[in-house]
Design a protein around this motif. Structure first.
Motif, PDB file in Angstrom:
ATOM      1  N   GLN A 110      25.218  16.622  42.296  1.00 16.75           N
ATOM      2  CA  GLN A 110      24.807  17.598  43.305  1.00 16.75           C
ATOM      3  C   GLN A 110      25.140  19.038  42.914  1.00 16.75           C
ATOM      4  OE1 GLN A 110      26.999  16.086  46.631  1.00 16.75           O
ATOM      5  NE2 GLN A 110      25.700  14.283  46.892  1.00 16.75           N
ATOM      6  N   PHE A 111      26.043  19.201  41.944  1.00 11.43           N
ATOM      7  CA  PHE A 111      26.454  20.537  41.511  1.00 11.43           C
ATOM      8  C   PHE A 111      26.353  20.623  39.984  1.00 11.43           C
ATOM      9  CE2 PHE A 111      28.418  19.949  45.615  1.00 11.43           C
ATOM     10  CZ  PHE A 111      28.306  21.200  46.221  1.00 11.43           C
ATOM     11  N   PRO A 112      25.146  20.723  39.438  1.00 11.34           N
ATOM     12  CA  PRO A 112      24.952  20.684  37.983  1.00 11.34           C
ATOM     13  C   PRO A 112      25.556  21.873  37.246  1.00 11.34           C
ATOM     14  CG  PRO A 112      22.911  21.275  39.108  1.00 11.34           C
ATOM     15  CD  PRO A 112      23.866  20.836  40.167  1.00 11.34           C
ATOM     16  N   ASN A 113      25.877  22.960  37.954  1.00  8.38           N
ATOM     17  CA  ASN A 113      26.453  24.130  37.294  1.00  8.38           C
ATOM     18  C   ASN A 113      27.981  24.150  37.341  1.00  8.38           C
ATOM     19  OD1 ASN A 113      23.901  25.212  36.649  1.00  8.38           O
ATOM     20  ND2 ASN A 113      23.703  26.036  38.726  1.00  8.38           N
ATOM     21  N   VAL A 114      28.581  23.107  37.898  1.00  4.97           N
ATOM     22  CA  VAL A 114      30.038  22.962  37.922  1.00  4.97           C
ATOM     23  C   VAL A 114      30.425  21.901  36.900  1.00  4.97           C
ATOM     24  CG1 VAL A 114      32.048  22.351  39.336  1.00  4.97           C
ATOM     25  CG2 VAL A 114      30.135  23.623  40.355  1.00  4.97           C
ATOM     26  N   THR A 115      31.521  22.125  36.192  1.00  2.00           N
ATOM     27  CA  THR A 115      32.022  21.152  35.215  1.00  2.00           C
ATOM     28  C   THR A 115      33.114  20.316  35.866  1.00  2.00           C
ATOM     29  OG1 THR A 115      31.552  22.645  33.374  1.00  2.00           O
ATOM     30  CG2 THR A 115      33.130  20.862  32.969  1.00  2.00           C
ATOM     31  N   PHE A 116      32.991  18.999  35.738  1.00  7.14           N
ATOM     32  CA  PHE A 116      33.950  18.072  36.333  1.00  7.14           C
ATOM     33  C   PHE A 116      34.632  17.255  35.235  1.00  7.14           C
ATOM     34  CE2 PHE A 116      30.723  18.952  39.458  1.00  7.14           C
ATOM     35  CZ  PHE A 116      31.403  19.058  40.663  1.00  7.14           C
ATOM     36  N   LEU A 117      35.947  17.156  35.302  1.00  3.25           N
ATOM     37  CA  LEU A 117      36.725  16.341  34.374  1.00  3.25           C
ATOM     38  C   LEU A 117      37.492  15.297  35.178  1.00  3.25           C
ATOM     39  CD1 LEU A 117      36.625  17.181  31.306  1.00  3.25           C
ATOM     40  CD2 LEU A 117      36.248  19.122  32.841  1.00  3.25           C
ATOM     41  N   HIS A 118      37.463  14.059  34.705  1.00  2.00           N
ATOM     42  CA  HIS A 118      38.070  12.961  35.454  1.00  2.00           C
ATOM     43  C   HIS A 118      39.102  12.230  34.599  1.00  2.00           C
ATOM     44  CE1 HIS A 118      38.005   8.593  36.655  1.00  2.00           C
ATOM     45  NE2 HIS A 118      38.608   9.198  37.659  1.00  2.00           N
ATOM     46  N   ALA A 119      40.322  12.117  35.106  1.00  2.48           N
ATOM     47  CA  ALA A 119      41.412  11.488  34.351  1.00  2.48           C
ATOM     48  C   ALA A 119      41.345   9.971  34.414  1.00  2.48           C
ATOM     49  CB  ALA A 119      42.767  11.964  34.877  1.00  2.48           C
ATOM     50  N   THR A 120      41.421   9.346  33.265  1.00  2.65           N
ATOM     51  CA  THR A 120      41.585   7.905  33.022  1.00  2.65           C
ATOM     52  C   THR A 120      40.335   7.073  33.260  1.00  2.65           C
ATOM     53  OG1 THR A 120      42.408   7.128  35.186  1.00  2.65           O
ATOM     54  CG2 THR A 120      44.025   8.134  33.694  1.00  2.65           C
ATOM     55  N   GLY A 121      39.199   7.705  33.561  1.00  3.45           N
ATOM     56  CA  GLY A 121      37.982   6.936  33.770  1.00  3.45           C
ATOM     57  C   GLY A 121      37.171   6.762  32.498  1.00  3.45           C
ATOM     58  N   ALA A 129      32.953  14.568  32.363  1.00  5.16           N
ATOM     59  CA  ALA A 129      33.515  13.815  31.242  1.00  5.16           C
ATOM     60  C   ALA A 129      34.917  13.304  31.595  1.00  5.16           C
ATOM     61  CB  ALA A 129      33.581  14.687  29.991  1.00  5.16           C
ATOM     62  N   PRO A 130      35.332  12.205  30.959  1.00  2.00           N
ATOM     63  CA  PRO A 130      36.673  11.671  31.208  1.00  2.00           C
ATOM     64  C   PRO A 130      37.701  12.234  30.225  1.00  2.00           C
ATOM     65  CG  PRO A 130      35.438  10.123  29.886  1.00  2.00           C
ATOM     66  CD  PRO A 130      34.515  11.298  30.141  1.00  2.00           C
ATOM     67  N   TYR A 131      38.961  12.168  30.628  1.00  2.00           N
ATOM     68  CA  TYR A 131      40.056  12.493  29.712  1.00  2.00           C
ATOM     69  C   TYR A 131      41.215  11.553  30.012  1.00  2.00           C
ATOM     70  CZ  TYR A 131      42.221  15.227  33.562  1.00  2.00           C
ATOM     71  OH  TYR A 131      42.775  15.638  34.766  1.00  2.00           O
ATOM     72  N   ASN A 132      42.005  11.298  28.985  1.00  2.00           N
ATOM     73  CA  ASN A 132      43.070  10.302  29.134  1.00  2.00           C
ATOM     74  C   ASN A 132      44.114  10.542  28.058  1.00  2.00           C
ATOM     75  OD1 ASN A 132      44.431   8.105  30.143  1.00  2.00           O
ATOM     76  ND2 ASN A 132      42.788   6.627  29.803  1.00  2.00           N
ATOM     77  N   ALA A 133      45.248   9.887  28.201  1.00  2.00           N
ATOM     78  CA  ALA A 133      46.291   9.907  27.179  1.00  2.00           C
ATOM     79  C   ALA A 133      46.630   8.473  26.797  1.00  2.00           C
ATOM     80  CB  ALA A 133      47.536  10.630  27.693  1.00  2.00           C
ATOM     81  N   ARG A 134      47.092   8.304  25.577  1.00  2.00           N
ATOM     82  CA  ARG A 134      47.367   6.957  25.071  1.00  2.00           C
ATOM     83  C   ARG A 134      48.766   6.522  25.499  1.00  2.00           C
ATOM     84  NH1 ARG A 134      43.287   5.457  21.568  1.00  2.00           N
ATOM     85  NH2 ARG A 134      41.931   7.190  20.964  1.00  2.00           N
ATOM     86  N   PHE A 135      48.873   6.210  26.794  1.00  2.00           N
ATOM     87  CA  PHE A 135      50.156   5.825  27.361  1.00  2.00           C
ATOM     88  C   PHE A 135      50.779   4.643  26.623  1.00  2.00           C
ATOM     89  CE2 PHE A 135      47.286   6.840  31.119  1.00  2.00           C
ATOM     90  CZ  PHE A 135      47.613   8.182  31.152  1.00  2.00           C
ATOM     91  N   TYR A 136      49.918   3.769  26.127  1.00  2.00           N
ATOM     92  CA  TYR A 136      50.400   2.544  25.499  1.00  2.00           C
ATOM     93  C   TYR A 136      51.261   2.813  24.263  1.00  2.00           C
ATOM     94  CZ  TYR A 136      46.437   3.174  22.280  1.00  2.00           C
ATOM     95  OH  TYR A 136      45.546   3.682  21.352  1.00  2.00           O
ATOM     96  N   GLU A 137      51.111   3.978  23.640  1.00  2.00           N
ATOM     97  CA  GLU A 137      51.927   4.280  22.463  1.00  2.00           C
ATOM     98  C   GLU A 137      53.398   4.381  22.848  1.00  2.00           C
ATOM     99  OE1 GLU A 137      48.578   6.698  19.801  1.00  2.00           O
ATOM    100  OE2 GLU A 137      50.163   7.824  20.817  1.00  2.00           O
ATOM    101  N   GLY A 138      53.671   5.112  23.920  1.00  2.00           N
ATOM    102  CA  GLY A 138      55.046   5.200  24.392  1.00  2.00           C
ATOM    103  C   GLY A 138      55.554   3.873  24.911  1.00  2.00           C
ATOM    104  N   ARG A 139      54.680   3.119  25.562  1.00  2.00           N
ATOM    105  CA  ARG A 139      55.071   1.821  26.110  1.00  2.00           C
ATOM    106  C   ARG A 139      55.550   0.868  25.010  1.00  2.00           C
ATOM    107  NH1 ARG A 139      55.923   2.083  31.501  1.00  2.00           N
ATOM    108  NH2 ARG A 139      54.029   2.402  32.722  1.00  2.00           N
TER     109      ARG A 139
END
Length: 362
Positions: A110-121, A129-139
């Motif tokens: 609905q808002f093509p001129n806004v940029t959306f970033l989503h964590a862990t998806g 677009a999604p963004y995430n961290a490799r938590f499993y490395e520390g685990r």
């Protein structure tokens, strides 16, 4: 209006507003919104994202104005808050919890001129677009310490929900522990919430009553490490360094660091160079680190962990290197093979060494 419904102006924006006419500041500064699933507090998942927001402010200064809403449930309320950010002029919106994904996707259309970033998806589009961290490395490294130091060979894990991100952590912790102690068993209790200190504490206490002398968690509060401190067992913090809540019990913590990513991403959006590419950063990117090691960890174990951490950072060690067998003994990864990101993102099983069973759909 409650605090969670307020848009909070950033310290950087206020500082600029003190020296410039407000109208000029409002016209020049790009608005950046953050949606948080739990209270900010002083430790945990949301706290680390808010530290990242503050680092973003420090890096980009008067170019931006950040706002946030905390304690937003994963449901229709999240969609409303995300839409409010977009409709009120935010150029970029960061939605920081897995359950926000479908709502972000809907609002992004609905808002093509806004940029959306989503964590862990895992979903993406032209402006999303999604963004995430490799938590499993520390685990994995936490698991090595736990496997070396446990006396009971029972390790306890408080989980939020059985999604791939959480299963990666449980399985990496188990693989790390069993790499040094094949007699270890990991037991999991689900809180069915990202943030519910009461349920988290109850789960931790139950695991201790079952003989666990090492605890960790994939939930947002400090309840698990506090329970460990109270009962005199060891624990590993998560998201952030929780040692002030468990100075004797916390052996280390897997900590997440988002600031450099936020600054780099916002700068790219403002400069017109951003592309909707997923980001999954780990130790080599500085997005995952270990908190200081507790002196209670024997010197030889500390040396082993530092050596393994160096190898993970250099890319010569991957926690999910075969053979990997699931609970039923089925081979999920052949000997010597390294699990690719697509397979990691679909993880839906426990590895051998986890004593609990995954919930079944009703």
């Amino acid at each position: 209006m409650t605090h969670r419904r307020q848009f909070v102006l950033s310290a950087a924006a206020l500082a600029v507003a003190a020296t410039l006419p407000f109208a000029a500041h409002a016209a020049d500064a790009a608005k950046v919104g953050f949606v948080y699933v739990s209270p900010i507090g002083d430790a945990g998942w949301t706290y680390q994202h808010d530290l990242g927001r503050k680092e973003l402010e420090k890096t980009l200064g008067g170019r931006i104005e950040t706002r946030y809403v905390e304690n937003v449930a994963e449901g229709a309320d999240a969609e409303r808050v995300i839409r409010e950010f977009a409709a009120s002029g935010s150029k970029i919106v960061f939605a920081t919890s897995f359950g926000y994904m479908n709502y972000v996707e809907r609002v992004a259309r609905q808002f093509p001129n806004v940029t959306f970033l989503h964590a862990t998806g895992y979903k993406s589009a032209k402006n999303f677009a999604p963004y995430n961290a490799r938590f499993y490395e520390g685990r994995y490294l936490n698991g090595v310490i736990a496997g070396k130091m446990t006396k009971s060979n029972v390790l306890g894990y408080v989980g939020a929900f059985p999604i791939p991100e959480v299963l990666q952590g449980i399985n990496a912790f188990t693989l790390g522990a069993r790499s040094v102690n094949p007699n270890v068993e990991v037991r999991v209790i689900w809180a069915n919430s990202w943030y519910d200190p009461g349920k988290e504490r109850e789960a931790a206490m139950t695991l201790i009553s079952q003989g666990a002398d090492m605890l960790t968690h994939h939930t947002d509060s400090t309840a698990t490490v506090q329970a460990a401190e109270e009962k005199g067992v060891y624990a590993f913090g998560y998201h952030s360094d929780m040692s002030k809540y468990a100075p004797k019990s916390q052996l280390t913590a897997t900590t997440h660091h988002w600031g450099e990513f936020y600054a780099r991403t916002v700068d790219a959006v403002l400069g017109g160079t951003w592309k909707p590419e997923g980001v999954w950063g780990g130790m080599k990117d500085g997005m995952i680190r270990l908190a200081p090691l507790n002196p209670a960890i024997p010197a030889d174990v500390q040396a082993m962990v530092k050596e393994l951490q160096g190898r993970i950072t250099a890319g010569s060690l991957h926690p999910f290197t075969g053979p990997v067998l699931d609970q039923a003994g089925k081979e999920r990864l052949a000997a010597g093979a390294v699990m690719d990101d697509a397979t990691l993102g679909r993880m839906d099983y426990f590895v051998q060494g986890v004593g609990s069973r995954l919930p079944t759909a009703k």
